[in-house]
Design a protein around this motif. Structure first.
Motif, PDB file in Angstrom:
ATOM      1  N   ALA A 157       0.830  -1.207   0.000  1.00  0.00           N
ATOM      2  CA  ALA A 157       0.000   0.000   0.000  1.00  0.00           C
ATOM      3  C   ALA A 157       0.861   1.252   0.000  1.00  0.00           C
ATOM      4  CB  ALA A 157      -0.930  -0.015   1.218  1.00  0.00           C
ATOM      5  N   ALA A 158       2.029   1.178   0.627  1.00  0.00           N
ATOM      6  CA  ALA A 158       2.904   2.347   0.750  1.00  0.00           C
ATOM      7  C   ALA A 158       3.882   2.469  -0.422  1.00  0.00           C
ATOM      8  CB  ALA A 158       3.666   2.278   2.070  1.00  0.00           C
ATOM      9  N   GLY A 159       3.791   1.554  -1.385  1.00  0.00           N
ATOM     10  CA  GLY A 159       4.705   1.644  -2.538  1.00  0.00           C
ATOM     11  C   GLY A 159       6.114   1.192  -2.234  1.00  0.00           C
ATOM     12  N   GLN A 160       6.287   0.371  -1.187  1.00  0.00           N
ATOM     13  CA  GLN A 160       7.640  -0.055  -0.802  1.00  0.00           C
ATOM     14  C   GLN A 160       8.124  -1.291  -1.566  1.00  0.00           C
ATOM     15  OE1 GLN A 160       6.607   0.679   3.721  1.00  0.00           O
ATOM     16  NE2 GLN A 160       8.755   0.099   3.540  1.00  0.00           N
ATOM     17  N   ILE A 161       7.225  -1.939  -2.304  1.00  0.00           N
ATOM     18  CA  ILE A 161       7.666  -3.028  -3.177  1.00  0.00           C
ATOM     19  C   ILE A 161       8.156  -2.351  -4.454  1.00  0.00           C
ATOM     20  CG2 ILE A 161       7.063  -5.211  -4.276  1.00  0.00           C
ATOM     21  CD1 ILE A 161       6.611  -5.069  -1.175  1.00  0.00           C
ATOM     22  N   VAL A 162       9.460  -2.274  -4.639  1.00  0.00           N
ATOM     23  CA  VAL A 162      10.028  -1.464  -5.730  1.00  0.00           C
ATOM     24  C   VAL A 162      10.161  -2.284  -7.005  1.00  0.00           C
ATOM     25  CG1 VAL A 162      11.978  -0.032  -6.453  1.00  0.00           C
ATOM     26  CG2 VAL A 162      11.239  -0.031  -4.054  1.00  0.00           C
ATOM     27  N   VAL A 163      10.692  -3.500  -6.904  1.00  0.00           N
ATOM     28  CA  VAL A 163      10.828  -4.359  -8.082  1.00  0.00           C
ATOM     29  C   VAL A 163      10.403  -5.790  -7.730  1.00  0.00           C
ATOM     30  CG1 VAL A 163      12.613  -3.107  -9.382  1.00  0.00           C
ATOM     31  CG2 VAL A 163      13.309  -4.631  -7.537  1.00  0.00           C
ATOM     32  N   ARG A 164       9.766  -6.437  -8.714  1.00  0.00           N
ATOM     33  CA  ARG A 164       9.396  -7.856  -8.604  1.00  0.00           C
ATOM     34  C   ARG A 164      10.059  -8.625  -9.725  1.00  0.00           C
ATOM     35  NH1 ARG A 164       4.508  -8.179  -5.519  1.00  0.00           N
ATOM     36  NH2 ARG A 164       3.199  -6.368  -5.878  1.00  0.00           N
ATOM     37  N   TYR A 165      10.208  -9.930  -9.527  1.00  0.00           N
ATOM     38  CA  TYR A 165      10.600 -10.786 -10.636  1.00  0.00           C
ATOM     39  C   TYR A 165       9.430 -10.848 -11.618  1.00  0.00           C
ATOM     40  CZ  TYR A 165      14.262 -12.140  -7.384  1.00  0.00           C
ATOM     41  OH  TYR A 165      15.308 -12.107  -6.506  1.00  0.00           O
ATOM     42  N   ALA A 166       9.737 -10.819 -12.913  1.00  0.00           N
ATOM     43  CA  ALA A 166       8.688 -10.937 -13.921  1.00  0.00           C
ATOM     44  C   ALA A 166       7.988 -12.283 -13.729  1.00  0.00           C
ATOM     45  CB  ALA A 166       9.292 -10.832 -15.315  1.00  0.00           C
ATOM     46  N   PRO A 167       6.698 -12.375 -14.150  1.00  0.00           N
ATOM     47  CA  PRO A 167       5.932 -13.609 -13.930  1.00  0.00           C
ATOM     48  C   PRO A 167       6.699 -14.847 -14.400  1.00  0.00           C
ATOM     49  CG  PRO A 167       4.488 -11.900 -14.775  1.00  0.00           C
ATOM     50  CD  PRO A 167       5.884 -11.321 -14.788  1.00  0.00           C
ATOM     51  N   GLY A 168       6.774 -15.859 -13.531  1.00  0.00           N
ATOM     52  CA  GLY A 168       7.436 -17.112 -13.866  1.00  0.00           C
ATOM     53  C   GLY A 168       8.939 -17.105 -13.659  1.00  0.00           C
ATOM     54  N   GLU A 169       9.530 -15.968 -13.248  1.00  0.00           N
ATOM     55  CA  GLU A 169      10.991 -15.890 -13.141  1.00  0.00           C
ATOM     56  C   GLU A 169      11.514 -15.891 -11.708  1.00  0.00           C
ATOM     57  OE1 GLU A 169      13.022 -13.114 -15.607  1.00  0.00           O
ATOM     58  OE2 GLU A 169      11.650 -13.392 -17.293  1.00  0.00           O
ATOM     59  N   SER A 174      10.556 -16.143  -3.180  1.00  0.00           N
ATOM     60  CA  SER A 174      10.254 -14.895  -2.469  1.00  0.00           C
ATOM     61  C   SER A 174       8.755 -14.667  -2.339  1.00  0.00           C
ATOM     62  CB  SER A 174      10.848 -13.702  -3.234  1.00  0.00           C
ATOM     63  OG  SER A 174      12.236 -13.661  -3.076  1.00  0.00           O
ATOM     64  N   ALA A 175       8.346 -14.118  -1.201  1.00  0.00           N
ATOM     65  CA  ALA A 175       6.949 -13.741  -0.991  1.00  0.00           C
ATOM     66  C   ALA A 175       6.545 -12.769  -2.095  1.00  0.00           C
ATOM     67  CB  ALA A 175       6.779 -13.085   0.377  1.00  0.00           C
ATOM     68  N   ARG A 176       5.427 -13.042  -2.716  1.00  0.00           N
ATOM     69  CA  ARG A 176       4.818 -12.150  -3.714  1.00  0.00           C
ATOM     70  C   ARG A 176       5.804 -11.762  -4.833  1.00  0.00           C
ATOM     71  NH1 ARG A 176       0.776  -8.546   0.238  1.00  0.00           N
ATOM     72  NH2 ARG A 176       0.400 -10.277   1.667  1.00  0.00           N
ATOM     73  N   ASP A 177       6.732 -12.656  -5.124  1.00  0.00           N
ATOM     74  CA  ASP A 177       7.725 -12.449  -6.204  1.00  0.00           C
ATOM     75  C   ASP A 177       8.579 -11.195  -5.995  1.00  0.00           C
ATOM     76  OD1 ASP A 177       6.751 -14.737  -7.368  1.00  0.00           O
ATOM     77  OD2 ASP A 177       5.696 -13.724  -8.992  1.00  0.00           O
ATOM     78  N   ILE A 178       8.752 -10.799  -4.724  1.00  0.00           N
ATOM     79  CA  ILE A 178       9.464  -9.547  -4.444  1.00  0.00           C
ATOM     80  C   ILE A 178      10.961  -9.711  -4.678  1.00  0.00           C
ATOM     81  CG2 ILE A 178      10.158  -7.996  -2.558  1.00  0.00           C
ATOM     82  CD1 ILE A 178       7.278  -8.450  -1.432  1.00  0.00           C
ATOM     83  N   ALA A 179      11.528  -8.783  -5.445  1.00  0.00           N
ATOM     84  CA  ALA A 179      12.976  -8.793  -5.706  1.00  0.00           C
ATOM     85  C   ALA A 179      13.685  -7.662  -4.983  1.00  0.00           C
ATOM     86  CB  ALA A 179      13.239  -8.684  -7.209  1.00  0.00           C
ATOM     87  N   ASN A 187      14.418   6.292   1.070  1.00  0.00           N
ATOM     88  CA  ASN A 187      15.832   6.614   0.800  1.00  0.00           C
ATOM     89  C   ASN A 187      16.768   5.404   0.926  1.00  0.00           C
ATOM     90  OD1 ASN A 187      15.289   6.874   3.711  1.00  0.00           O
ATOM     91  ND2 ASN A 187      17.453   7.411   3.848  1.00  0.00           N
ATOM     92  N   VAL A 188      16.223   4.261   1.329  1.00  0.00           N
ATOM     93  CA  VAL A 188      17.028   3.038   1.419  1.00  0.00           C
ATOM     94  C   VAL A 188      16.363   1.967   0.560  1.00  0.00           C
ATOM     95  CG1 VAL A 188      17.984   1.274   2.946  1.00  0.00           C
ATOM     96  CG2 VAL A 188      17.704   3.624   3.772  1.00  0.00           C
ATOM     97  N   PHE A 189      17.149   1.348  -0.324  1.00  0.00           N
ATOM     98  CA  PHE A 189      16.606   0.372  -1.274  1.00  0.00           C
ATOM     99  C   PHE A 189      17.521  -0.836  -1.301  1.00  0.00           C
ATOM    100  CE2 PHE A 189      16.542  -0.649  -6.083  1.00  0.00           C
ATOM    101  CZ  PHE A 189      15.510  -1.569  -5.971  1.00  0.00           C
ATOM    102  N   GLY A 190      16.941  -2.025  -1.236  1.00  0.00           N
ATOM    103  CA  GLY A 190      17.728  -3.244  -1.361  1.00  0.00           C
ATOM    104  C   GLY A 190      17.089  -4.171  -2.367  1.00  0.00           C
ATOM    105  N   LEU A 191      17.933  -4.869  -3.131  1.00  0.00           N
ATOM    106  CA  LEU A 191      17.409  -5.866  -4.079  1.00  0.00           C
ATOM    107  C   LEU A 191      18.412  -6.997  -4.210  1.00  0.00           C
ATOM    108  CD1 LEU A 191      17.605  -4.489  -7.761  1.00  0.00           C
ATOM    109  CD2 LEU A 191      19.173  -3.842  -5.942  1.00  0.00           C
ATOM    110  N   MET A 192      17.904  -8.186  -4.513  1.00  0.00           N
ATOM    111  CA  MET A 192      18.796  -9.338  -4.674  1.00  0.00           C
ATOM    112  C   MET A 192      19.511  -9.347  -6.033  1.00  0.00           C
ATOM    113  SD  MET A 192      19.033 -10.822  -1.811  1.00  0.00           S
ATOM    114  CE  MET A 192      20.130 -12.127  -2.379  1.00  0.00           C
TER     115      MET A 192
END
Lengths: 224, 91
Positions: A157-169, A174-179, A187-192
């Motif tokens: 809801a707060a827009g904190q999910i910044v990037v997801r894996y594309a469908p099937g990838e 990860s929960a909800r395909d969160i990358a 101001n702080v961002f992390g991704l795998m």
């Protein structure tokens, strides 16, 4: 724009992170035992196996002298990007919500993935279009993003999910395909996956540059 | 050297760290799937955690150690067991 790239014993992607950031600004390495952020405008916590991943990935790096400075820098609104092991460190440090667990496939997996830009309004994605797909490599054994369901709802809801894996990838469970996720302040961002490995056509994609271009835009404009 | 807060007697402490209920444990699944291949049937719910043993001169600090470093309370439960005096005492 001056980037500082942290270097721990066991880091292995700091050179690529420095090279990638160097495409859009100046980039220097910051040793984990030092305490001087050298006037950097943004900090990158790179990938690797800091402190051997002993105990849990990122658990011990989080207490290094330089990380104490980075935590204070982030709490003051400074831009901090964590990639792979850097994402794990930022979660352990409490700068980002959630935790990274062992991949459900039980394997260290290395492959090119497409990242869907879910939130193009962050300082790390503002050079991207909504829904844009970025082709970048992912390579990790513990990248399964986890947070409790109610927290995930609030983050979405707060827009904190910044990037997801594309469908099937999403290979790691990860929960909800969160990358990648950001903190509430943005101001702080992390991704795998690794945008710093995708900045030259020679290696197949330049899409990773978008992240660094976004940070340069954010630092050049009004303070976030 | 004993810490100023310590009693001068070292305590042997065991910390058990487990994945929280409901969180998938891929290692446990792998072991559960391997056991039938060896002829062990009827095994379910295998969970793999971590055992940490330490000697401390102030056992009251172990709880905080667990919260801050030894476990990640978001995804792991921990249990502290006091095993008694260590064989040696603090010098």
């Amino acid at each position: 724009m001056k980037f500082g790239v942290l270097q721990f014993p066991g880091s292995c992607d700091e050179a690529d992170a420095q090279l990638a950031a160097g495409r859009v600004g100046e980039a220097v390495l910051l040793w984990h035992r030092d305490r001087d952020l050298a006037g950097c405008d943004a900090i990158i916590v790179p990938g690797g196996f800091s402190y051997g991943d002993y105990l849990r990935a990122g658990a011990i790096a989080r207490f290094s002298p330089m990380m104490e400075e980075v935590i204070a820098f982030a709490r003051d609104g400074g831009l901090v990007l964590g990639i792979c092991n850097g994402f794990q460190v930022l979660c352990e440090a409490g700068l980002l919500p959630g935790a990274l667990l062992q991949n459900t496939n039980r394997r260290f997996t290395s492959r090119q993935v497409h990242l869907e830009v879910v939130s193009p309004d962050t300082p790390f994605t503002r050079a991207c279009a909504p829904g844009e797909l970025l082709s970048v490599p992912a390579k990790h054994g513990s990248g399964r993003y986890y947070a409790p369901d109610d927290q995930l709802d609030a983050m979405e809801a707060a827009g904190q999910i910044v990037v997801r894996y594309a469908p099937g990838e999403c290979f790691n469970g990860s929960a909800r395909d969160i990358a990648g996720v950001c903190n509430e302040a943005g101001n702080v961002f992390g991704l795998m996956p690794h945008p710093e490995h995708a900045v030259d056509a020679l290696t197949g994609s330049t899409d990773g540059l978008r992240i660094f271009e976004s940070m340069a835009l954010a630092a050049g404009g009004a303070h976030v | 050297m004993a810490g100023t807060l310590g009693s001068g007697v070292l305590m042997r402490v065991r910390v058990l760290v487990r994945p929280k209920a409901g969180i998938l444990d891929p290692q446990g699944v792998a072991v559960e799937q391997a056991l039938p291949a060896l002829g062990f049937s009827g095994v379910t719910d295998v969970r793999i955690g971590r055992l940490i043993e330490l000697e401390v001169d102030d056992a009251s600090q172990v709880e905080e150690m667990c919260r801050k470093l030894l476990a990640n309370p978001l995804v792991e439960d921990y249990e502290v067991q006091l095993l008694g005096e260590a064989s040696g005492t603090a010098a």
